[in-house]
Design an enzyme around this catalytic site. Structure first.
Site, PDB file in Angstrom:
ATOM      1  N   GLY A 161       0.852  -1.110   0.010  1.00 14.70           N
ATOM      2  CA  GLY A 161       0.021   0.190   0.149  1.00 14.70           C
ATOM      3  C   GLY A 161       0.986   1.150   0.024  1.00 14.70           C
ATOM      4  CB  THR A 162       4.108   2.117   1.619  1.00 15.05           C
ATOM      5  OG1 THR A 162       3.314   1.949   3.012  1.00 15.05           O
ATOM      6  CG2 THR A 162       5.093   3.364   1.877  1.00 15.05           C
ATOM      7  CB  THR A 202      11.545  -9.751 -11.895  1.00 14.18           C
ATOM      8  OG1 THR A 202      12.561  -9.697 -12.964  1.00 14.18           O
ATOM      9  CG2 THR A 202      10.897 -11.399 -12.066  1.00 14.18           C
ATOM     10  CB  CYS A 219       6.408   4.964  19.546  1.00 17.40           C
ATOM     11  SG  CYS A 219       7.850   5.137  20.411  1.00 17.40           S
TER      12      CYS A 219
HETATM   13  N1  PLP Z   1      -2.714   2.985   4.039  1.00 20.41           N
HETATM   14  C1  PLP Z   1      -3.429   2.538   5.161  1.00 20.41           C
HETATM   15  C2  PLP Z   1      -4.783   3.174   5.282  1.00 20.41           C
HETATM   16  C3  PLP Z   1      -3.098   1.607   5.915  1.00 20.41           C
HETATM   17  O1  PLP Z   1      -3.496   1.125   7.035  1.00 20.41           O
HETATM   18  C4  PLP Z   1      -1.663   0.965   5.438  1.00 20.41           C
HETATM   19  C5  PLP Z   1      -1.192  -0.019   6.486  1.00 20.41           C
HETATM   20  O2  PLP Z   1      -1.324  -0.059   7.700  1.00 20.41           O
HETATM   21  C6  PLP Z   1      -1.097   1.497   4.440  1.00 20.41           C
HETATM   22  C7  PLP Z   1      -1.869   2.328   3.566  1.00 20.41           C
HETATM   23  C8  PLP Z   1       0.501   0.873   4.078  1.00 20.41           C
HETATM   24  O3  PLP Z   1       0.097  -0.313   3.525  1.00 20.41           O
HETATM   25  P1  PLP Z   1       1.351  -1.279   3.510  1.00 20.41           P
HETATM   26  O4  PLP Z   1       1.709  -2.016   4.832  1.00 20.41           O
HETATM   27  O5  PLP Z   1       0.871  -2.427   2.317  1.00 20.41           O
HETATM   28  O6  PLP Z   1       2.536  -0.681   2.646  1.00 20.41           O
END
Ligand code: PLP
Length: 389
Positions: A71-72, A240, A328
């Protein structure tokens, strides 16, 4: 480890059996998906099947799914002035809610001077009227708005489609971080009217380290990918492919989609029971976002006067895994930016504990939490008030 109650599903969900099986079967596929020989084509098939499964979870065209490391990375890829939408110009301003995940709050590749906050109400819901006024005043600019579908701490669900309507009416683009929502509530890119949508496998029972940015249509292009090199992911994300991760993601996405209807009712019943019992035990317990629409599996609560980090350790000693709503960094515990944005006093915010359930959470696990809460957290509270335990 003895018997434990894992109630931290919003941090990460245990791997689904379907994902484990699919990954085990894919383990011996040796080809590189970019290779033209039979081995390569076998790996390509796995990747494309999974792409279809992930696309189906959010009602998208598989061609518009870009696999990322999570997600990041998907959020970082989305937040750029390198977006091109048909003939319209590139976004020159990023508006993001104050309760976004830190991976959005950093603003992606927009300079700080082009970033702006969208406030939320005390209930933790984005202020759509504020945004409409602001966009009117920004007439002439091309905004990109970023709003999460559900908040990771409170679980509060945002009026994404209504916001997207406003953003589109002002010629802007809409990015939706659906990392916490996907697999928990219906999350259809068309219904949400999102132009870009972020999902992550490990929140819905897939493996960690794999996610996707999903585009609404063929006319949306990313002219400045984060990773350049080979032409993987149609030139939008070189490297890849993480075949095993992608296979696990696909299987988890399909399983989550198939279980969605059952999920909401079961989770809400379990969560509401937990909240009712906690309130019975201590009516002074604060539940954040309780009056707003929320993910059915999430509750963020605080016992006034008790610090979350103290409660967390006490609960862990009793075998219960939950998390705190505070962050933290460099040894200093700061109140959650989400609760701060909602106007929660920092003393109370520092006590926020997130309990998040999953489809295999048992009644016994909830009982374990309630017993541990009564013994440890109420014990701390009584001790603090100088009462005999
Ligand atoms: N966006 C939200 C709302 C999340 O809760 C998180 C992870 O906690 C992320 C993005 C990041 O996802 P990832 O852990 O796959 O990088």
């Amino acid at each position: 480890m003895g018997i434990r109650a894992y109630l931290d599903w919003n941090a990460t969900a245990p791997l689904r059996g379907e994902a484990r099986d699919a990954m085990a079967a894919a383990m011996d596929v040796i080809g590189n998906p970019s290779s033209v020989h039979a081995e390569g084509r076998a790996a390509r098939r796995l990747v494309e099947d999974a792409r279809g499964q992930v696309a189906a979870l959010v009602g998208a065209d598989p061609r518009n799914v870009i696999f990322t490391s999570g997600g990041t990375e998907a959020n970082a890829l989305a937040l750029t002035s390198g977006l091109r939408h048909g003939e319209s110009g590139a976004p020159d301003r990023l508006l993001m809610s104050t309760i976004e995940h830190p991976s959005v709050r950093t603003g992606g590749r927009f300079p700080v001077s082009a970033q702006e906050d969208i406030p939320v109400t005390g209930a933790g819901i984005v202020d759509t009227d504020w945004l409409a006024h602001r966009l009117t005043r920004l007439a002439g600019s091309r905004p990109l708005a970023s709003l999460m579908l559900a908040n990771n701490e409170t679980g509060v669900i945002q009026p994404v489609a209504a916001v997207a309507e406003v953003v589109h009416a002002h010629g802007g683009l809409m990015h939706v971080d659906a990392v916490q929502a996907s697999g928990k509530i219906v999350c259809d890119i068309n219904i949400l009217m999102a132009d870009l949508l972020t999902v992550s496998a490990h929140k819905l029972g897939g493996p960690k380290g794999i996610g996707a940015l999903i585009l609404a249509g063929e006319s949306l292009h990313i002219s400045d990918p984060l990773l350049r090199g080979g032409g993987q992911e149609s030139g939008r994300r070189a490297g890849t492919e993480n075949v095993l991760g992608i296979v696990g993601f696909g299987a988890a996405a399909q399983a989550a989609r198939e279980a969605l209807t059952d999920y909401a009712a079961r989770m809400a019943a379990a969560r509401d029971h937990l909240e009712a019992r906690v309130r019975e035990i201590a009516p002074e317990t604060v539940i954040f976002g309780a009056d707003a629409p929320r993910l059915p599996n999430t509750t963020l609560l605080a016992m006034p006067g008790i610090r979350a980090e103290t409660a967390l350790i006490a609960l862990d000693l009793e075998g219960v895994a939950v998390s705190s709503g505070s962050a933290c960094s460099s040894g200093k515990v700061a109140p959650s930016h989400v609760l701060a944005a909602m106007g929660v006093p920092s003393e109370l915010a520092l006590g926020a504990i997130r309990v998040s359930l999953g489809p295999i959470t048992t009644d016994d696990e909830i009982e374990m939490f309630l017993k541990a809460w009564t013994k440890r957290v109420m014990g701390l509270s009584r001790a603090k008030r100088g009462l005999a335990a």
